[in-house]
Design a protein around this motif. Sequence first.
Motif, PDB file in Angstrom:
ATOM      1  N   ARG A 192      -7.249  22.414  37.135  1.00 41.82           N
ATOM      2  CA  ARG A 192      -5.858  22.710  36.777  1.00 41.82           C
ATOM      3  C   ARG A 192      -5.372  21.842  35.624  1.00 41.82           C
ATOM      4  O   ARG A 192      -4.599  22.306  34.774  1.00 41.82           O
ATOM      5  CB  ARG A 192      -4.974  22.517  38.007  1.00 41.82           C
ATOM      6  N   ARG A 195      -6.796  23.381  32.482  1.00 40.06           N
ATOM      7  CA  ARG A 195      -6.137  24.655  32.223  1.00 40.06           C
ATOM      8  C   ARG A 195      -4.722  24.458  31.692  1.00 40.06           C
ATOM      9  O   ARG A 195      -4.270  25.187  30.801  1.00 40.06           O
ATOM     10  CB  ARG A 195      -6.119  25.468  33.526  1.00 40.06           C
ATOM     11  N   GLU A 196      -4.020  23.442  32.208  1.00 39.84           N
ATOM     12  CA  GLU A 196      -2.660  23.158  31.733  1.00 39.84           C
ATOM     13  C   GLU A 196      -2.664  22.602  30.320  1.00 39.84           C
ATOM     14  O   GLU A 196      -1.838  22.969  29.485  1.00 39.84           O
ATOM     15  CB  GLU A 196      -1.973  22.171  32.682  1.00 39.84           C
ATOM     16  N   TYR A 198      -5.134  22.868  28.009  1.00 40.99           N
ATOM     17  CA  TYR A 198      -5.758  23.775  27.043  1.00 40.99           C
ATOM     18  C   TYR A 198      -5.823  25.185  27.647  1.00 40.99           C
ATOM     19  O   TYR A 198      -6.885  25.657  28.074  1.00 40.99           O
ATOM     20  CB  TYR A 198      -7.165  23.288  26.680  1.00 40.99           C
ATOM     21  N   PRO A 199      -4.711  25.890  27.689  1.00 41.90           N
ATOM     22  CA  PRO A 199      -4.641  27.180  28.392  1.00 41.90           C
ATOM     23  C   PRO A 199      -5.544  28.268  27.826  1.00 41.90           C
ATOM     24  O   PRO A 199      -5.897  29.204  28.543  1.00 41.90           O
ATOM     25  CB  PRO A 199      -3.161  27.565  28.283  1.00 41.90           C
ATOM     26  N   ASP A 200      -5.920  28.158  26.567  1.00 44.16           N
ATOM     27  CA  ASP A 200      -6.736  29.217  25.954  1.00 44.16           C
ATOM     28  C   ASP A 200      -8.225  28.874  25.883  1.00 44.16           C
ATOM     29  O   ASP A 200      -9.014  29.651  25.343  1.00 44.16           O
ATOM     30  CB  ASP A 200      -6.227  29.503  24.536  1.00 44.16           C
ATOM     31  N   CYS A 221     -11.097  29.981  39.004  1.00 40.65           N
ATOM     32  CA  CYS A 221     -12.091  29.473  38.044  1.00 40.65           C
ATOM     33  C   CYS A 221     -13.203  30.504  37.885  1.00 40.65           C
ATOM     34  O   CYS A 221     -13.756  30.995  38.880  1.00 40.65           O
ATOM     35  CB  CYS A 221     -12.660  28.141  38.537  1.00 40.65           C
TER      36      CYS A 221
END
Length: 288
Positions: A192, A195-196, A198-200, A221
Amino acid sequence: MTPYDAELRAAGLDPEALLAQVRLALAEDLPGEDVTSVATIAPDAHGTAVFGAREAGVVAGLGVAALVFHEVMGDTVKVTDRVPDGTRVEPGDVVMRVSGPTRGLLTAERTALNYASHLSGIATATAAWVTALEGTRARVLDTRKTLPTFRALQKYAVRCGGGVNHRFSLSDRAMVKDNHVVAAGGVVPAYRAVREAYPDLRVEVEVTDLDQLVELLDVGCTEILLDNMDSPTMARAVEITAGRATLEASGGLTFERAREVAETGVDFISVGALTHSVKVFDLGLDLG
């Protein structure tokens, strides 16, 4: 600008960076002049050198070898009969001929062979893994365990052997390993956090047991590395995942286990040995 720029660029290599590397390699041999060749070979002598395979395998790096000869001899060198990188060869096969000033041929010989023999060794080893996995869904994957400054070339050789490249750097994909998991407080917090931030970006997370696998699948994931698992556990991981994520098998995988691991149903098998400890391919150069 060299005659090989377009070819190298099409192969996914940076011509300018490679030329700079070749020049550094030649500088190791030529802080002065090639004293043996100067002493034994007339300055106006011309000849032809034959690159020959001395074992069966897959060749790679012949374009780099040709670039070495061009850097030493410029437009006086002529390269013919060069087989494409990725070609399977047998002992005695001619893979390239180089004609030009004889002094230049012998001055460039070792550097050219060092590149081609090393890269052909990687391509040959990769091709052996690819053959071992035929008929399964698994594909052989390389790692970042490459020689410093040789990563682009070594990963190119993996492609020549039919393998697949993993990330090239620490920036192009997130790879959450065991130490990241410890630092973040678990596989899900680590996933998480990436993902937060580097969302892309693609994110792959390493797991060591099936409980961690389930946790990651539950939070979405889609790329998971199975670290040091035995084959029955990997087969169970494939069953649990049911196509919701790609699975990469890694950690202590030997060639002898290749088929067994592939038959568990994993998508990728990563092999650090392709680049960090490969045997060089036996190529030779002889004046004709």
